[in-house]
Write a protein that holds these residues in place. Structure first.
Motif, PDB file in Angstrom:
ATOM      1  N   LEU A   1      -6.048  -3.809   9.007  1.00 42.74           N
ATOM      2  CA  LEU A   1      -4.750  -3.458   8.452  1.00 42.74           C
ATOM      3  C   LEU A   1      -4.434  -4.329   7.239  1.00 42.74           C
ATOM      4  O   LEU A   1      -4.607  -5.550   7.275  1.00 42.74           O
ATOM      5  CB  LEU A   1      -3.636  -3.633   9.493  1.00 42.74           C
ATOM      6  N   GLY A   2      -3.978  -3.678   6.173  1.00 42.48           N
ATOM      7  CA  GLY A   2      -3.557  -4.383   4.968  1.00 42.48           C
ATOM      8  C   GLY A   2      -2.133  -4.017   4.606  1.00 42.48           C
ATOM      9  O   GLY A   2      -1.667  -2.917   4.917  1.00 42.48           O
ATOM     10  N   LEU A   3      -1.442  -4.932   3.955  1.00 48.38           N
ATOM     11  CA  LEU A   3      -0.077  -4.704   3.478  1.00 48.38           C
ATOM     12  C   LEU A   3      -0.071  -4.881   1.971  1.00 48.38           C
ATOM     13  O   LEU A   3      -0.524  -5.914   1.461  1.00 48.38           O
ATOM     14  CB  LEU A   3       0.883  -5.697   4.135  1.00 48.38           C
ATOM     15  N   ILE A   4       0.413  -3.868   1.243  1.00 50.26           N
ATOM     16  CA  ILE A   4       0.506  -3.932  -0.220  1.00 50.26           C
ATOM     17  C   ILE A   4       1.950  -3.617  -0.604  1.00 50.26           C
ATOM     18  O   ILE A   4       2.442  -2.517  -0.340  1.00 50.26           O
ATOM     19  CB  ILE A   4      -0.425  -2.921  -0.915  1.00 50.26           C
ATOM     20  N   THR A   5       2.632  -4.576  -1.222  1.00 48.26           N
ATOM     21  CA  THR A   5       4.031  -4.379  -1.551  1.00 48.26           C
ATOM     22  C   THR A   5       4.336  -4.793  -2.983  1.00 48.26           C
ATOM     23  O   THR A   5       3.848  -5.836  -3.450  1.00 48.26           O
ATOM     24  CB  THR A   5       4.940  -5.149  -0.567  1.00 48.26           C
TER      25      THR A   5
END
Length: 255
Positions: free
Chosen positions: A128-132
């Motif tokens: 899982l990756g988070l890109i914000t």
């Protein structure tokens, strides 16, 4: 639910998530915090309800336009905005109201139990990756205050980087850090012009859109459209070969 299918020739090994209005309901949460502050300003500080509502509306508009300013300490910036938005004879309470704002804001932005369960369950099978997108301090404040880091193998904030969504490079950087090919990743987000367009241009294996407004349309069509992030498992491939890849996980770089 709209869409057809992911790239049939690609295993889905990683899921990239947007943050605001995807995993946390930022717009709704901030509005609820301000609505509560209208009551507090009226009942505890004696500011007439109409003036309280106007002050809160002006604050939220200013905060959304500029959520951080590096010339102020991270928690002092909201106090500065409140000072500018409150009537002159109430500006002395700006610091107290700002502290209430931060407390209420992170209360309303907290991950719901069903989203926590989703992330914990997905992490058993996928990277899982988070890109914000957003200013570094403002986004990391949310990530840290809400305890989000532990759910992700990689977190990218555009304020730390030379690119932001929809630039394909930020998606490719996430794939690099997760040690997977773009075709093995899918992107989940609420904005067609950043999350979906960027995912398509980065040639990810698929995109999933969670529209804020149901009447939104674009030529950059996602593979799937769902109403809320907890519906994501309904559109994920259900093949045993799509389990979390040990080879991919071995070389993850933290960011």
């Amino acid at each position: 639910m709209a869409g057809e299918t992911y790239n049939e020739n690609s295993d889905v090994l990683a899921i990239l998530f947007d943050l605001d209005n995807t995993l946390i309901q930022t717009r709704n949460g901030d509005s609820r915090a301000c609505n509560k502050l209208v009551e507090i300003l009226d009942q505890q500080y004696g500011l007439p309800s109409e003036a309280a509502a106007e002050s809160a509306t002006n604050f939220l508009r200013a905060f959304r336009a500029r959520p951080d300013d590096d010339s102020f300490a991270i928690d002092e910036w909201p106090a500065h905005l409140w000072r500018n938005c409150l009537p002159k004879n109430y500006r002395h309470i700006a610091k107290s109201i700002s502290a209430e704002w931060l407390k209420l804001r992170f209360h309303y932005l907290s991950l719901t139990p069903d989203v926590i369960h989703l992330l914990e369950t997905l992490r058993e099978d996928y990277l899982l990756g988070l890109i914000t997108n957003g200013p570094s301090r403002a986004q990391w404040q949310k990530i840290q205050r809400l305890g989000l880091r532990k759910y992700f193998d990689c977190v990218l904030v555009s304020g730390d980087l030379p690119w932001e969504k929809p630039d394909q490079h930020i998606f490719l950087e996430a794939c690099k850090l997760l040690n997977v090919e773009p075709r093995n990743c899918i992107m989940v987000g609420d904005k067609l012009e950043t999350d979906i367009k960027g995912g398509i241009e980065a040639e990810l294996g698929g995109t999933v859109w969670i529209p804020l407004q149901k009447d939104e349309e674009s030529s950059d069509l996602p593979d799937f459209t769902i109403e809320k992030v907890t519906e994501l498992p309904e559109v994920l491939p259900n093949s045993p070969k799509l389990k979390r890849s040990a080879g991919a996980a071995d070389n993850i770089k933290t960011c």
